[in-house]
Motif scaffolding. Sequence first.
Motif, PDB file in Angstrom:
ATOM      1  N   TRP A 110      11.570  32.972  56.069  1.00 22.76           N
ATOM      2  CA  TRP A 110      12.148  32.229  54.965  1.00 22.76           C
ATOM      3  C   TRP A 110      11.227  32.270  53.752  1.00 22.76           C
ATOM      4  O   TRP A 110      10.020  32.353  53.882  1.00 22.76           O
ATOM      5  N   THR A 111      11.838  32.158  52.577  1.00 21.25           N
ATOM      6  CA  THR A 111      11.091  31.977  51.342  1.00 21.25           C
ATOM      7  C   THR A 111      11.432  30.589  50.827  1.00 21.25           C
ATOM      8  O   THR A 111      12.603  30.255  50.628  1.00 21.25           O
ATOM      9  N   VAL A 112      10.401  29.764  50.624  1.00 24.77           N
ATOM     10  CA  VAL A 112      10.574  28.376  50.208  1.00 24.77           C
ATOM     11  C   VAL A 112      10.063  28.228  48.780  1.00 24.77           C
ATOM     12  O   VAL A 112       8.980  28.706  48.451  1.00 24.77           O
ATOM     13  N   THR A 113      10.836  27.557  47.941  1.00 21.65           N
ATOM     14  CA  THR A 113      10.414  27.262  46.580  1.00 21.65           C
ATOM     15  C   THR A 113       9.739  25.897  46.583  1.00 21.65           C
ATOM     16  O   THR A 113      10.342  24.904  46.975  1.00 21.65           O
ATOM     17  N   ASP A 114       8.466  25.863  46.148  1.00 22.68           N
ATOM     18  CA  ASP A 114       7.743  24.589  46.138  1.00 22.68           C
ATOM     19  C   ASP A 114       8.141  23.780  44.902  1.00 22.68           C
ATOM     20  O   ASP A 114       8.844  24.280  44.029  1.00 22.68           O
ATOM     21  N   PRO A 115       7.732  22.516  44.809  1.00 22.25           N
ATOM     22  CA  PRO A 115       8.155  21.659  43.697  1.00 22.25           C
ATOM     23  C   PRO A 115       7.783  22.160  42.300  1.00 22.25           C
ATOM     24  O   PRO A 115       8.388  21.752  41.325  1.00 22.25           O
ATOM     25  N   LEU A 116       6.793  23.047  42.189  1.00 19.18           N
ATOM     26  CA  LEU A 116       6.425  23.580  40.878  1.00 19.18           C
ATOM     27  C   LEU A 116       6.999  24.965  40.607  1.00 19.18           C
ATOM     28  O   LEU A 116       6.653  25.609  39.625  1.00 19.18           O
ATOM     29  N   GLY A 117       7.895  25.434  41.496  1.00 18.62           N
ATOM     30  CA  GLY A 117       8.541  26.716  41.286  1.00 18.62           C
ATOM     31  C   GLY A 117       7.843  27.904  41.923  1.00 18.62           C
ATOM     32  O   GLY A 117       8.289  29.033  41.771  1.00 18.62           O
ATOM     33  N   GLY A 118       6.736  27.673  42.626  1.00 14.19           N
ATOM     34  CA  GLY A 118       6.071  28.753  43.341  1.00 14.19           C
ATOM     35  C   GLY A 118       6.815  29.067  44.636  1.00 14.19           C
ATOM     36  O   GLY A 118       7.779  28.377  44.996  1.00 14.19           O
ATOM     37  N   HIS A 119       6.377  30.116  45.311  1.00 16.31           N
ATOM     38  CA  HIS A 119       7.059  30.514  46.541  1.00 16.31           C
ATOM     39  C   HIS A 119       6.087  30.587  47.710  1.00 16.31           C
ATOM     40  O   HIS A 119       4.978  31.087  47.569  1.00 16.31           O
ATOM     41  N   LEU A 120       6.547  30.081  48.831  1.00 17.35           N
ATOM     42  CA  LEU A 120       5.803  30.118  50.081  1.00 17.35           C
ATOM     43  C   LEU A 120       6.608  30.917  51.085  1.00 17.35           C
ATOM     44  O   LEU A 120       7.842  30.927  51.040  1.00 17.35           O
ATOM     45  N   GLN A 121       5.916  31.597  51.988  1.00 16.31           N
ATOM     46  CA  GLN A 121       6.573  32.357  53.042  1.00 16.31           C
ATOM     47  C   GLN A 121       6.435  31.586  54.353  1.00 16.31           C
ATOM     48  O   GLN A 121       5.348  31.136  54.697  1.00 16.31           O
ATOM     49  N   VAL A 122       7.540  31.439  55.058  1.00 20.05           N
ATOM     50  CA  VAL A 122       7.546  30.738  56.341  1.00 20.05           C
ATOM     51  C   VAL A 122       7.968  31.718  57.411  1.00 20.05           C
ATOM     52  O   VAL A 122       8.957  32.437  57.258  1.00 20.05           O
ATOM     53  N   LYS A 123       7.193  31.731  58.513  1.00 21.44           N
ATOM     54  CA  LYS A 123       7.533  32.541  59.679  1.00 21.44           C
ATOM     55  C   LYS A 123       7.749  31.582  60.848  1.00 21.44           C
ATOM     56  O   LYS A 123       6.914  30.713  61.087  1.00 21.44           O
TER      57      LYS A 123
END
Length: 189
Positions: A110-123
């Motif tokens: 998954w790609t998650v958008t954090d509260p400031l608009g950045g992106h995190l990758q979830v496995k």
Amino acid sequence: MLKQLALVFSLHLGILVTATPNFYSTMKTCPSFKSQSNFNINKIMGEWNLAMLFIDEPPEEHEDDSSCIKGNFKKINSTTFKQMWYITSSQYGYGAIIDLPTIITHSGDWTVTDPLGGHLQVKISNAIPDAHMLMTVCGTQHGKSVHLWTAVVTRKTPITQIDFLELSAKLMSQGFNINDNKMIMWNKC
């Protein structure tokens, strides 16, 4: 503990603007493992409880937090859902809601958008939709993928000692050494 929990979420969701020079040198590379793909994404929708969180800090005696962190996954369409995380603490009288729009790039990635608009990758390394999920969250620092945290979310609370041993074995089979990380547990929610 409240201060550390706030720092962990602030730091890893991209809210902390300044950091000490030594912090980024201690961040480990994101673990390399194949995410689980044989689960029905529709079956993970609904409520989850954060049971354990492993962060890349020197290990100490594990901590048991008095706050509760509960999540609710709501499907938007076939490739998107929202993670709504509710943080409450009756002891300290605070609460917060974190809304994380999530794009499903593959059932276990998954790609998650954090509260400031950045992106995190979830496995997702392990998902048993009616029991628990192991979620590894990675970000990007200076162009490389770094491990932010690994979370164990569960449908039931508290997790038993047998659950803990089983989940620990699954994490270790992915190359994640739980003894090299700080562990925070939520057993009272």
